[in-house]
Write an enzyme that holds these catalytic residues in place. Structure first.
Site, PDB file in Angstrom:
ATOM      1  CD  GLU A   1      -6.940   4.055  -0.370  1.00  7.29           C
ATOM      2  OE1 GLU A   1      -6.192   3.297   0.180  1.00  7.29           O
ATOM      3  OE2 GLU A   1      -7.231   4.172  -1.402  1.00  7.29           O
TER       4      GLU A   1
ATOM      5  CE  LYS B   1      -2.868  -2.328  -0.651  1.00  3.12           C
ATOM      6  NZ  LYS B   1      -3.816  -2.071  -1.745  1.00  3.12           N
TER       7      LYS B   1
ATOM      8  CB  SER C   1      -1.096   0.086   1.260  1.00  2.24           C
ATOM      9  OG  SER C   1      -1.618   1.417   1.276  1.00  2.24           O
TER      10      SER C   1
ATOM     11  CG  HIS D   1      -5.025  -0.098   3.925  1.00  4.18           C
ATOM     12  ND1 HIS D   1      -5.033   0.377   2.413  1.00  4.18           N
ATOM     13  CD2 HIS D   1      -4.194   0.549   4.310  1.00  4.18           C
ATOM     14  CE1 HIS D   1      -4.446   1.249   2.244  1.00  4.18           C
ATOM     15  NE2 HIS D   1      -3.799   1.671   3.492  1.00  4.18           N
ATOM     16  CG  ASN D   2      -7.252  -0.856  -0.733  1.00  3.95           C
ATOM     17  OD1 ASN D   2      -6.158  -0.814  -0.005  1.00  3.95           O
ATOM     18  ND2 ASN D   2      -6.996  -1.066  -2.013  1.00  3.95           N
TER      19      ASN D   2
HETATM   20  P1  NBP Z   1      -1.302  -2.619 -13.733  1.00  2.00           P
HETATM   21  O1  NBP Z   1      -2.373  -2.962 -12.855  1.00  2.00           O
HETATM   22  O2  NBP Z   1      -1.752  -1.537 -14.799  1.00  2.00           O
HETATM   23  O3  NBP Z   1      -0.543  -3.684 -14.891  1.00  2.00           O
HETATM   24  C1  NBP Z   1       0.323  -3.540 -15.929  1.00  2.00           C
HETATM   25  C2  NBP Z   1       1.416  -4.713 -15.705  1.00  2.00           C
HETATM   26  O4  NBP Z   1       0.662  -5.861 -15.856  1.00  2.00           O
HETATM   27  C3  NBP Z   1       2.131  -4.201 -16.957  1.00  2.00           C
HETATM   28  O5  NBP Z   1       3.634  -4.834 -16.522  1.00  2.00           O
HETATM   29  C4  NBP Z   1       1.588  -5.454 -17.908  1.00  2.00           C
HETATM   30  O6  NBP Z   1       2.512  -5.726 -18.910  1.00  2.00           O
HETATM   31  C5  NBP Z   1       1.247  -6.497 -17.109  1.00  2.00           C
HETATM   32  N1  NBP Z   1       0.792  -7.535 -17.816  1.00  2.00           N
HETATM   33  C6  NBP Z   1      -0.814  -7.464 -17.853  1.00  2.00           C
HETATM   34 BR1  NBP Z   1      -1.914  -5.726 -17.918  1.00  2.00          BR
HETATM   35  N2  NBP Z   1      -1.132  -8.642 -18.681  1.00  2.00           N
HETATM   36  C7  NBP Z   1      -0.295  -9.400 -18.398  1.00  2.00           C
HETATM   37  C8  NBP Z   1       0.083 -10.832 -18.677  1.00  2.00           C
HETATM   38  N3  NBP Z   1      -1.024 -11.536 -19.369  1.00  2.00           N
HETATM   39  N4  NBP Z   1       1.173 -11.390 -18.674  1.00  2.00           N
HETATM   40  C9  NBP Z   1       2.229 -10.401 -18.141  1.00  2.00           C
HETATM   41  N5  NBP Z   1       2.060  -9.303 -17.684  1.00  2.00           N
HETATM   42  C10 NBP Z   1       0.997  -8.712 -18.084  1.00  2.00           C
HETATM   43  O7  NBP Z   1       0.133  -1.994 -13.173  1.00  2.00           O
HETATM   44  P2  NBP Z   1      -0.021  -1.203 -11.753  1.00  2.00           P
HETATM   45  O8  NBP Z   1      -0.826  -0.061 -11.770  1.00  2.00           O
HETATM   46  O9  NBP Z   1       1.638  -1.210 -11.601  1.00  2.00           O
HETATM   47  O10 NBP Z   1      -0.322  -2.053 -10.600  1.00  2.00           O
HETATM   48  C11 NBP Z   1       0.304  -3.465 -10.428  1.00  2.00           C
HETATM   49  C12 NBP Z   1      -0.376  -4.280  -9.494  1.00  2.00           C
HETATM   50  O11 NBP Z   1      -0.401  -3.466  -8.030  1.00  2.00           O
HETATM   51  C13 NBP Z   1      -1.766  -4.057  -9.525  1.00  2.00           C
HETATM   52  O12 NBP Z   1      -2.291  -5.542  -9.200  1.00  2.00           O
HETATM   53  C14 NBP Z   1      -2.412  -3.258  -8.973  1.00  2.00           C
HETATM   54  O13 NBP Z   1      -3.746  -3.594  -8.436  1.00  2.00           O
HETATM   55  C15 NBP Z   1      -1.539  -3.160  -7.561  1.00  2.00           C
HETATM   56  N6  NBP Z   1      -1.497  -2.013  -6.800  1.00  2.00           N
HETATM   57  C16 NBP Z   1      -1.451  -0.972  -7.379  1.00  2.00           C
HETATM   58  C17 NBP Z   1      -1.417   0.236  -6.831  1.00  2.00           C
HETATM   59  C18 NBP Z   1      -1.204   1.908  -7.559  1.00  2.00           C
HETATM   60  O14 NBP Z   1      -1.320   2.830  -7.185  1.00  2.00           O
HETATM   61  N7  NBP Z   1      -1.212   1.896  -9.282  1.00  2.00           N
HETATM   62  C19 NBP Z   1      -1.343   0.568  -5.531  1.00  2.00           C
HETATM   63  C20 NBP Z   1      -1.348  -0.860  -4.871  1.00  2.00           C
HETATM   64  C21 NBP Z   1      -1.541  -1.954  -5.681  1.00  2.00           C
HETATM   65  P3  NBP Z   1       2.732  -4.853 -20.183  1.00  2.00           P
HETATM   66  O15 NBP Z   1       3.757  -3.566 -20.084  1.00  2.00           O
HETATM   67  O16 NBP Z   1       3.390  -5.931 -21.274  1.00  2.00           O
HETATM   68  O17 NBP Z   1       1.169  -4.549 -20.554  1.00  2.00           O
END
Ligand code: NBP
Length: 502
Positions: free
Chosen positions: A211, A204, A132, A207-208
């Site tokens: 939030e 988690k 988080s 937590h959300n």
């Molecule tokens: P995203 O949730 O937007 O996911 C994008 C990533 O997933 C890219 O690296 C993409 O690769 C990869 N991906 C996908 Br889409 N499909 C795939 C597949 N079939 N095989 C391999 N890779 C694949 O990224 P994020 O916002 O950085 O979040 C990552 C995780 O963390 C998520 O589960 C999210 O819920 C969680 N999270 C996010 C936040 C936040 O603030 N963003 C906070 C806390 C937790 P590509 O580049 O090839 O498309």
């Protein structure tokens, strides 16, 4: 000179993955990174040529796996759901007994339970870890909520403790000031082993959910001040700045202060918040929390109201049309003292927040029974003090409450929270009543108050409700003058009633 084998691997180089990889490397660990789209990985390495631990690029999963020390530790930060399963399926044939996959995404806890079991049956270990704090948290110290095989977590713990946010051991306040390549040193890490299989991702999710509640309550406070007192955004920002010095001291109040004082870069004259469309999105964790509350039969109305408030905000066109047809009370300004009303809104926000957290902790208490976990509620509140979105001084009070009584049935019953609500409730009631009188929607303030009143009521009107159920569905009822578990039914259509049949 890079080490022959990296300490850890990371898959998924979107916002979270890139920042977490840099955070890990800043702590001296060498990280091998892989992304489905290779260009993203190459660009990431090119943009970060020198980190203390070092980054090593892998263009295939095989290359990634080969580059790691054993047992291999591989973090997934890919989109939750199908993509996470797809990556795990791709990894399974490449891994060896004892290797560890760590899912740092926002996975649904039931998926984590399923994945942990499936991998365990193949001799692989799985950690589902809540991460988080968004982008900045991932980069400079998130709150980490790992769940899964405890022995596997031991292998991950040094890295998780190193990269987690840190709080001061004495004050419990976050230690800030990390910069690229220079993480903060010392302090207590905001990471603790939560429990088996899906426990980390469950916590988690809670937590959300909390939030969602916090954010909506802050919005209601802002909206009431604006609607009843007619204050401008920057004036409300100044009120929040004051609030941030007291019991409401928190990251969300702090960013709200900043947001309310931000000018619109386009018009240059208006407050930015005034030109932002009033429709809010959501990604699902608040909904999961509310659905889970309904599934387990745990009253968590405040989080649910926060989710519904976003849903209501999303039907903008319908609201605009309805605003022309549906009439509320005539608009009039509040005639009482401004300072007293602001204090009352402050108190309403604080009391509502206490109820919302009470609901979140009750959900965790019920879930631990359902899933056979042993959760440490004091420790959970403690790791939320830094790194995460709901970080707040207030969490220290929750840790203290569970320190006084680890088996506390409801936070409201703790002496500190009981006293706080007792002292502030007059103001809280005044604000909820004023909101209703002035036609200002304040769903979480109202629902939290109804929760409080319901929870403290020894005899609710469910006697009548149960009679209704018995009337049309022969659902039976219990009696106040008989032991619990003894059920009665009245034959309602029978002309000779009342007749109680044991
Ligand atoms: P995203 O949730 O937007 O996911 C994008 C990533 O997933 C890219 O690296 C993409 O690769 C990869 N991906 C996908 Br889409 N499909 C795939 C597949 N079939 N095989 C391999 N890779 C694949 O990224 P994020 O916002 O950085 O979040 C990552 C995780 O963390 C998520 O589960 C999210 O819920 C969680 N999270 C996010 C936040 C936040 O603030 N963003 C906070 C806390 C937790 P590509 O580049 O090839 O498309």
């Amino acid at each position: 000179m890079p080490k022959s084998h990296s300490d850890i691997g990371l898959i998924g180089l979107a916002v979270m993955g890139q920042n977490l990889a840099l955070n890990i490397a800043d702590h001296g660990f060498q990280v091998s990174v892989y992304n489905r789209t290779t260009e993203k990985m190459a660009k990431f390495l090119a943009g970060n040529p020198a980190t203390p631990g070092g980054l090593v690029g892998a263009t295939t999963l095989q290359e990634l796996v080969r580059s790691l020390t054993r047992p291999r530790r591989i973090i997934l930060l890919v989109q939750a759901g199908g993509p996470t399963d797809a990556v795990i399926d791709g990894l399974i044939p490449l891994l060896e007994q004892g290797d560890i996959i760590i899912d740092g995404g926002n996975a649904k806890w039931t998926d984590t339970i399923r994945r942990e079991k499936a991998l365990r049956e193949k001799g692989l270990r799985f950690i589902g870890s809540g991460v988080s704090g968004g982008e900045t948290g991932a980069r400079f110290g998130p709150a980490l909520m790992p769940g899964g095989d405890p022995a596997a977590y031991k292998e991950l713990e040094p890295i998780w403790n190193a990269i987690a946010a840190k709080v001061d051991a004495k004050t419990g306040r976050p230690i800030l000031g990390a910069t690229p390549g220079k993480p903060v040193s010392g302090g207590v890490p905001c990471a603790t082993y939560i429990g088996p299989d899906g426990a980390g991702h469950y916590v988690k999710m809670i937590h959300n959910g909390i939030e969602y509640g916090d954010m909506q309550m802050i919005c209601e406070a802002y909206y009431l001040i604006r609607s009843l007192l007619g204050l401008k955004a920057e004036e409300i920002g100044a009120v929040f700045a004051e609030w941030n010095k007291g019991a409401l001291d928190s990251y969300l109040i702090e960013i709200t202060t900043d947001i309310l004082q931000q000018k619109d870069p386009v018009t240059k004259s208006k407050a930015l918040v005034d030109v932002i469309l009033d429709t809010a999105g959501q990604k699902g964790t608040g909904k999961w929390t509310s659905v889970n509350a309904l599934d387990m039969g745990v009253p968590a109305p405040t989080v649910a109201e926060a989710v519904f408030a976003r849903c209501l905000s999303a039907i903008k066109e319908e609201r605009v049309a309805a605003a022309k047809i549906l009439k509320g009370p005539a608009k009039k300004s509040y005639r009482g003292a401004r300072t007293a009303l602001i204090q009352a809104i402050h108190d309403a926000l604080y009391c509502s927040k206490i109820c919302s957290y009470a609901q979140g902790f009750q959900l965790m208490r019920e879930a631990q029974k359902e899933y056979n976990w042993t959760l440490n509620f004091g420790a959970i509140a403690q790791i939320w003090r830094g790194g995460c979105i709901i970080r707040a001084g207030f969490l220290q009070k929750i840790t203290e409450a569970y320190g006084r009584n680890p088996r506390l049935a409801n936070l409201l019953l703790d002496p500190y929270f009981n006293k706080t609500v007792k002292e502030a409730q007059e103001n809280w009631r005044k604000v909820v009543a004023l909101a209703a009188q002035h036609g200002v929607a304040a769903p979480t303030f109202g629902s939290a108050l109804a929760y409080y009143d319901g929870y403290r009521t020894a005899r609710l009107p469910a006697n009548l409700l149960q009679a209704q159920r018995d009337y049309f569905g022969a659902h039976t009822y219990e009696r106040v003058d008989q032991p619990r578990g003894k059920f009665f039914h009245l034959d309602w259509p029978e002309p000779a009633r009342p007749q109680i049949q044991a």
